[in-house]
Structure formats: C-alpha cells, structure tokens
Write an enzyme that holds these catalytic residues in place. Structure first.
Site, PDB file in Angstrom:
ATOM      1  N   GLY A   1       0.839  -1.194   0.000  1.00  0.00           N
ATOM      2  CA  GLY A   1       0.000   0.000   0.000  1.00  0.00           C
ATOM      3  C   GLY A   1       0.872   1.241   0.000  1.00  0.00           C
ATOM      4  O   GLY A   1       1.427   1.612   1.033  1.00  0.00           O
TER       5      GLY A   1
ATOM      6  N   SER B   1       1.396   5.036  -0.011  1.00  0.00           N
ATOM      7  CA  SER B   1       0.636   6.234   0.358  1.00  0.00           C
ATOM      8  C   SER B   1       1.291   7.522  -0.103  1.00  0.00           C
ATOM      9  O   SER B   1       0.690   8.588  -0.022  1.00  0.00           O
ATOM     10  CB  SER B   1       0.483   6.285   1.876  1.00  0.00           C
TER      11      SER B   1
ATOM     12  N   GLY C   1       4.146   8.284   1.387  1.00  0.00           N
ATOM     13  CA  GLY C   1       4.899   8.610   2.592  1.00  0.00           C
ATOM     14  C   GLY C   1       6.153   7.770   2.721  1.00  0.00           C
ATOM     15  O   GLY C   1       6.378   6.825   1.962  1.00  0.00           O
TER      16      GLY C   1
ATOM     17  N   ASP D   1       7.115   5.678   5.188  1.00  0.00           N
ATOM     18  CA  ASP D   1       6.991   4.330   5.747  1.00  0.00           C
ATOM     19  C   ASP D   1       6.666   3.294   4.676  1.00  0.00           C
ATOM     20  O   ASP D   1       7.264   2.218   4.642  1.00  0.00           O
ATOM     21  CB  ASP D   1       5.929   4.308   6.849  1.00  0.00           C
ATOM     22  N   SER D   2       5.721   3.607   3.794  1.00  0.00           N
ATOM     23  CA  SER D   2       5.391   2.662   2.724  1.00  0.00           C
ATOM     24  C   SER D   2       6.525   2.579   1.706  1.00  0.00           C
ATOM     25  O   SER D   2       6.783   1.512   1.145  1.00  0.00           O
ATOM     26  CB  SER D   2       4.073   3.046   2.043  1.00  0.00           C
TER      27      SER D   2
ATOM     28  N   MET E   1      -4.200   3.844  -3.078  1.00  0.00           N
ATOM     29  CA  MET E   1      -5.650   3.879  -2.863  1.00  0.00           C
ATOM     30  C   MET E   1      -6.169   5.310  -2.859  1.00  0.00           C
ATOM     31  O   MET E   1      -5.632   6.165  -2.164  1.00  0.00           O
ATOM     32  CB  MET E   1      -5.998   3.249  -1.507  1.00  0.00           C
TER      33      MET E   1
ATOM     34  N   CYS F   1     -11.202   2.229   9.295  1.00  0.00           N
ATOM     35  CA  CYS F   1     -10.583   2.323   7.976  1.00  0.00           C
ATOM     36  C   CYS F   1      -9.629   1.149   7.745  1.00  0.00           C
ATOM     37  O   CYS F   1      -9.610   0.551   6.668  1.00  0.00           O
ATOM     38  CB  CYS F   1      -9.839   3.652   7.873  1.00  0.00           C
TER      39      CYS F   1
ATOM     40  N   GLY G   1       2.841   0.150   5.680  1.00  0.00           N
ATOM     41  CA  GLY G   1       3.893   0.819   6.435  1.00  0.00           C
ATOM     42  C   GLY G   1       3.532   1.053   7.881  1.00  0.00           C
ATOM     43  O   GLY G   1       3.889   2.088   8.460  1.00  0.00           O
TER      44      GLY G   1
ATOM     45  N   CYS H   1      -8.258   9.528   8.853  1.00  0.00           N
ATOM     46  CA  CYS H   1      -7.794   8.562   7.865  1.00  0.00           C
ATOM     47  C   CYS H   1      -8.359   8.868   6.476  1.00  0.00           C
ATOM     48  O   CYS H   1      -9.570   8.906   6.280  1.00  0.00           O
ATOM     49  CB  CYS H   1      -8.244   7.172   8.315  1.00  0.00           C
TER      50      CYS H   1
END
Length: 372
Positions: free
Chosen positions: A16, A18, A20, A22-23, A42, A107, A132, A205
């Site tokens: 996933g 995003s 950001g 972390d992902s 998404m 979410c 992430g 979210c």
C-alpha cells in the site's frame, strides 16, 4: 545497516503506497528480502476543494516517484464508495449518538486490510499485502500468527489494528515494524527516495488535514448549548457536543473566570439529554476519573481472547501508558474491565485494546464507564 539475504524469491507482495516514507521503505525492504513487489495507491475520498485535490495529487506523484526509483509497478484503485459506506457513515452515526469514534481503526478494518486485500487477491494475484504500519507479526511453530507491538514504542500502531483477523495478519507483512522511525528515514535517504524527509500525515484517515469543526459541520447540524461547571453553574456556550471529547482542554473559550483558581478547565462529561457540556478544573477532576468500563463489540486476533483473571494491560487511547486491569466476561460480546488505579478521560466510543506483553490480543468499543 546489515544486508538482508533474499529468502522469498517469487512470492508476490502488493504494498500500500501512500506517498509517505513508511510505505516507501517497506517496498524497498521487501525487495531486499527477495519478494516480487508491486505498489497500489488507494484513492478513498472524493476531494471537494482545491487544497485536498492538490494534497492527494502530490501523494500520488510521490508514490509514483518512489516506485520509479525502485523499478516497480504502481497500480491505482478507487475505494471511495467503500470508504463512504463502511467507514464514514459509521463515523457520522457515532458522533450523532454523542460518542467519539476512531475512524482510523474502522478504515484499517474495512479498507486497508479488507477491500485492499480483496483487490490484491482477485485482481493482482498477490501472495501477501504489506503496509507501512509500525507493528510486527510473529509466526509460531504451531501454525498460528500473532500481531506484536512495533519496536518503536512511540510509533507503535497496534492500537489501530486490533480488529484484524488472524487470517488478515497471516497475509500481511509489516517491514518497518522492526525499526525505529529514525532508521526508516535514514534508509529512505540512503536510497535516494524523495519521501525521506516528508512530514508524517495526521488528521482523519484518508480525509487528510483540515479544520475538523468546519468539516464535521458540513455533514451533521450543530446544536449549540450551555457549558456548565460540575456544580451546575452556566459559564459559557458550546457550538455542539460533537466537537468535544472527554479530557479536552483546549478550545473551550472559558478562560479567565472570576472566583476560580488557576487550574485549567477540562471537559469532564457530556449531558446528551440536556445538550450540556460539563467542565471541571484539573486533569484529575473526580468527574473525569473512571475505575473501570464495560467494553462490547469484542474482537480477538487469535479468536480466543484473554483468560479471566490473567495479568494483562489495556490502552483506552493511542500512545497511552499501559493500564493494568482485571477482566470479567459478562457474555461472549461484553467485558467488565476494572482498572488497578483510577484512569482519566476514558471515552465511550473509543477502542479499548488489550495486550499480553508485546502481543496485541484484540479489544472492543468502550460502551459505559464505571465510576465511584
């Protein structure tokens, strides 16, 4: 940083993405471990102003740039209808009922680990999905899989993931859960990923950063009413109970009261019948304290749940210190929880999440408080 030996050649993981850090690092780490990695961005909210549109477009642009840098595909999917039906309508209904919901938890349950997993399975033929999130999974010798707190205590997100099923955890990978946040940023910088210094997202979210009062007022009519002290004195007006939560200190607009001490004012109760916001001075005001709570809508990650009388701890909000407690099952879907010591600002509608050491057992929704 030690290199990771590839051990999962051929297994396909959909990450996933995003936009950001972390992902981004999750995708990189999985590639290092030998997985066949693809990204999925998404879209879960139909933006209704230019600022939101620009922010969403920027996130997609960053996700694409990271995937290009890593040499992996990026797919996109629109889950806006699923988000509205399964997350946002619940969010509004809870506020309308006078409770304070946590949309991030719903979410994760309905979108990130259900709609996303279904899409990754049915359309992209994935073996696993990855996010992430700062949590860990542990595969036991008996074939069970457990969810553990992330290594970084300050970033641990297991509180938001307690509704995952054993099967969902077993199909999910959480690479950054083994790392501290600063290590994640260092890896991103070393790999030349443009997200290495991108600010962490906050806000609701997928709905992003916006003025919450104004946003909520677009969907629910506000009902102004009185602000009263715990002793019953009217000292101000509120714009709507839905804008306030237990333990809230800022934004009450009642500073500088005559005949009061210097202690700050806190929301200590919400009287739904009279539409009155009740306030008191001091973060440990008696009306703010609870000796326990009733928790319903129970969900256990391993399907079994904790044994009555076992030594476990609970969190009633994110980043809260562990609260030692004792459990009694009233039925299959309701727990009576008694705290070892009184706890401030336990809030109906929020989630209570239980832990045995680092293992996230699951939890439920706080229904009623035990006081006195």
């Amino acid at each position: 940083m030690t290199s990771i030996e590839p051990t999962h050649t051929g297994k396909k993981v959909i990450v996933g993405m995003s936009g950001g850090v972390d992902s981004s690092v999750s995708a990189y780490l999985l590639m290092q471990q030998g997985y066949q990695v693809e990204g999925l961005f998404m879209k879960n909210w139909e933006e209704d102003d230019n600022d939101e549109y620009c922010a969403a477009a920027e996130d997609l642009k960053d996700a694409q740039a990271v995937c290009d840098k890593l040499g992996i595909k990026l797919h996109t999917v629109n889950f806006a209808a699923e988000y509205w039906d399964n997350v946002f309508e619940y969010f509004l209904a809870e506020y309308k009922a006078g409770r304070t919901p946590n949309p991030d938890i719903m979410c994760n349950k309905e979108i990130k680990f259900k709609a996303f997993l279904d899409f990754a399975d049915d359309i992209l033929d994935a073996d696993y999905i990855a996010m992430g999130h700062y949590v860990r999974r542990r595969d036991n010798a008996d074939g069970t899989t457990q969810m553990l707190r992330g290594v970084d205590n300050n970033k641990d997100q297991s509180y938001f993931l307690y509704t995952l099923s054993h099967e969902q955890v077993a199909r999910s990978l959480f690479p950054v859960g083994e790392l501290e946040k600063h290590e994640v940023r260092e890896i991103a910088k070393k790999m030349g990923l443009i997200t290495h210094d991108k600010k962490d997202s906050t806000g609701i979210c997928f709905i992003g950063e916006r003025k919450f009062t104004e946003f909520l007022g677009n969907y629910l009519p506000a009902q102004p009413g009185n602000i009263e002290t715990a002793e019953g004195e009217v000292i101000g007006k509120h714009q709507g109970l839905m804008y306030h939560t237990l333990g809230q200190r800022k934004g009450l607009g009642i500073g500088g009261m005559k005949n009061s001490n210097d202690d700050p004012w806190y929301v200590v109760d919400k009287d739904l019948k009279r539409n009155v916001l009740v306030v008191g001075q001091g973060g440990h005001h008696p009306r703010l304290m609870s000796n326990g709570m009733f928790v319903n809508q129970l969900h256990w990650v391993d399907r079994k749940g904790p044994v009555e009388g076992s030594q476990i701890v609970v969190k009633t909000r994110y980043r809260q210190q562990d609260i030692p407690c004792t459990l009694t099952y009233l039925d299959d879907n309701t727990l009576k929880v008694v705290f070892d010591e009184p706890v401030a600002a336990v809030t109906p509608g929020q989630s209570a999440v239980f832990y045995d050491g680092d293992v996230c057992l699951g939890g439920g929704i706080i229904d009623q408080l035990i006081r006195g």
